[in-house]
Design a protein around this motif. Structure first.
Motif, PDB file in Angstrom:
ATOM      1  N   LEU A   1     -14.390  51.762   1.837  1.00  0.00           N
ATOM      2  CA  LEU A   1     -13.279  51.601   2.634  1.00  0.00           C
ATOM      3  C   LEU A   1     -12.031  50.358   2.230  1.00  0.00           C
ATOM      4  O   LEU A   1     -10.991  50.566   2.199  1.00  0.00           O
ATOM      5  CB  LEU A   1     -13.532  51.181   3.958  1.00  0.00           C
ATOM      6  CG  LEU A   1     -14.409  52.321   4.826  1.00  0.00           C
ATOM      7  CD1 LEU A   1     -14.999  51.990   6.026  1.00  0.00           C
ATOM      8  CD2 LEU A   1     -13.371  53.327   5.034  1.00  0.00           C
ATOM      9  N   LEU A   2     -12.769  49.437   1.638  1.00  0.00           N
ATOM     10  CA  LEU A   2     -11.767  48.052   0.920  1.00  0.00           C
ATOM     11  C   LEU A   2     -11.042  48.704  -0.283  1.00  0.00           C
ATOM     12  O   LEU A   2      -9.763  48.390  -0.370  1.00  0.00           O
ATOM     13  CB  LEU A   2     -12.882  47.053   0.716  1.00  0.00           C
ATOM     14  CG  LEU A   2     -12.294  45.863   0.134  1.00  0.00           C
ATOM     15  CD1 LEU A   2     -11.116  44.986   0.819  1.00  0.00           C
ATOM     16  CD2 LEU A   2     -13.176  45.046  -0.540  1.00  0.00           C
ATOM     17  N   ASP A   3     -11.801  49.478  -1.036  1.00  0.00           N
ATOM     18  CA  ASP A   3     -11.168  49.797  -2.127  1.00  0.00           C
ATOM     19  C   ASP A   3     -10.055  50.768  -1.995  1.00  0.00           C
ATOM     20  O   ASP A   3      -8.910  51.038  -2.474  1.00  0.00           O
ATOM     21  CB  ASP A   3     -12.085  50.607  -3.149  1.00  0.00           C
ATOM     22  CG  ASP A   3     -12.872  49.706  -3.850  1.00  0.00           C
ATOM     23  OD1 ASP A   3     -12.814  48.352  -3.671  1.00  0.00           O
ATOM     24  OD2 ASP A   3     -14.187  50.029  -4.174  1.00  0.00           O
TER      25      ASP A   3
ATOM     26  N   SER B   1     -21.658  49.648   0.528  1.00  0.00           N
ATOM     27  CA  SER B   1     -21.366  50.585  -0.353  1.00  0.00           C
ATOM     28  C   SER B   1     -20.063  51.293   0.393  1.00  0.00           C
ATOM     29  O   SER B   1     -18.893  51.240  -0.159  1.00  0.00           O
ATOM     30  CB  SER B   1     -22.005  51.535  -0.921  1.00  0.00           C
ATOM     31  OG  SER B   1     -22.958  50.921  -1.916  1.00  0.00           O
ATOM     32  N   LYS B   2     -20.429  51.467   1.758  1.00  0.00           N
ATOM     33  CA  LYS B   2     -19.319  52.609   2.540  1.00  0.00           C
ATOM     34  C   LYS B   2     -18.162  51.520   2.898  1.00  0.00           C
ATOM     35  O   LYS B   2     -17.125  51.885   2.618  1.00  0.00           O
ATOM     36  CB  LYS B   2     -20.258  53.018   3.734  1.00  0.00           C
ATOM     37  CG  LYS B   2     -21.066  54.133   3.668  1.00  0.00           C
ATOM     38  CD  LYS B   2     -21.634  54.625   5.004  1.00  0.00           C
ATOM     39  CE  LYS B   2     -22.890  55.296   4.737  1.00  0.00           C
ATOM     40  NZ  LYS B   2     -23.516  55.457   6.099  1.00  0.00           N
ATOM     41  N   PHE B   3     -18.522  50.339   3.398  1.00  0.00           N
ATOM     42  CA  PHE B   3     -17.741  49.557   3.661  1.00  0.00           C
ATOM     43  C   PHE B   3     -16.689  48.996   2.437  1.00  0.00           C
ATOM     44  O   PHE B   3     -15.388  48.789   2.359  1.00  0.00           O
ATOM     45  CB  PHE B   3     -17.800  48.363   4.372  1.00  0.00           C
ATOM     46  CG  PHE B   3     -18.182  48.377   5.753  1.00  0.00           C
ATOM     47  CD1 PHE B   3     -17.344  48.697   6.628  1.00  0.00           C
ATOM     48  CD2 PHE B   3     -19.704  48.770   6.312  1.00  0.00           C
ATOM     49  CE1 PHE B   3     -17.452  48.916   7.865  1.00  0.00           C
ATOM     50  CE2 PHE B   3     -19.810  49.051   7.343  1.00  0.00           C
ATOM     51  CZ  PHE B   3     -18.799  49.331   8.397  1.00  0.00           C
TER      52      PHE B   3
ATOM     53  N   ILE C   1      -9.746  48.685   5.015  1.00  0.00           N
ATOM     54  CA  ILE C   1     -10.030  47.483   5.446  1.00  0.00           C
ATOM     55  C   ILE C   1      -9.516  46.516   4.718  1.00  0.00           C
ATOM     56  O   ILE C   1      -9.307  46.605   3.441  1.00  0.00           O
ATOM     57  CB  ILE C   1     -11.322  47.631   6.021  1.00  0.00           C
ATOM     58  CG1 ILE C   1     -12.505  47.624   4.740  1.00  0.00           C
ATOM     59  CG2 ILE C   1     -11.615  48.436   6.775  1.00  0.00           C
ATOM     60  CD1 ILE C   1     -13.880  47.275   5.031  1.00  0.00           C
ATOM     61  N   THR C   2      -9.494  45.189   5.300  1.00  0.00           N
ATOM     62  CA  THR C   2      -9.155  44.042   4.302  1.00  0.00           C
ATOM     63  C   THR C   2     -10.249  43.528   3.754  1.00  0.00           C
ATOM     64  O   THR C   2     -11.307  43.558   4.193  1.00  0.00           O
ATOM     65  CB  THR C   2      -8.330  43.211   5.355  1.00  0.00           C
ATOM     66  OG1 THR C   2      -9.143  42.411   6.255  1.00  0.00           O
ATOM     67  CG2 THR C   2      -7.161  43.482   6.107  1.00  0.00           C
TER      68      THR C   2
END
Length: 116
Positions: free
Chosen positions: A95-97, A90-92, A101-102
């Motif tokens: 970050l994506l949203d 969920s954290k990543f 990060i890609t």
């Protein structure tokens, strides 16, 4: 005269065979290298005696309780690990949203967390 000597030798060497236990204990080892030992029996005791059977029953009850505790503890660790993995993903995803990060980085991290 030999009859008496034969009787004495027979009495000394012709005894009944039996099994004995000289120690019955549960040792618990903790992560901090501490150890606890619960001793049920610490002397030679016949395995067919009332004393041994009573102590063995208590030993088995405690061993079964400890196995249950270990099993429950291991299940809790597994459950918290699953929650932890979900939290990490969920954290990543956040970050994506956000665009930090890609999609490729997110997918790679997700595979790493899930062990794929």
């Amino acid at each position: 005269m030999l009859g008496g000597a034969g009787a004495i030798v027979g009495a000394v060497t012709g005894g009944k065979q039996y099994d004995v236990v000289d120690k019955l204990a549960i040792s618990i080892f903790f992560k901090d290298n501490k150890q606890f030992e619960m001793i049920f029996l610490n002397s030679e005791t016949k395995t067919d005696s009332f004393t041994y059977k009573t102590l063995q029953e208590s030993f088995n009850l405690l061993a079964n309780k400890l196995e249950s505790i270990i099993s429950i503890n291991n299940a809790n660790v597994t459950d918290s690990k699953k929650v932890s993995d979900a939290d990490e993903i969920s954290k990543f995803k956040a970050l994506l949203d956000e665009g930090t990060i890609t999609k490729g980085e997110f997918d790679a991290k997700k595979k790493q967390i899930l062990g794929l």
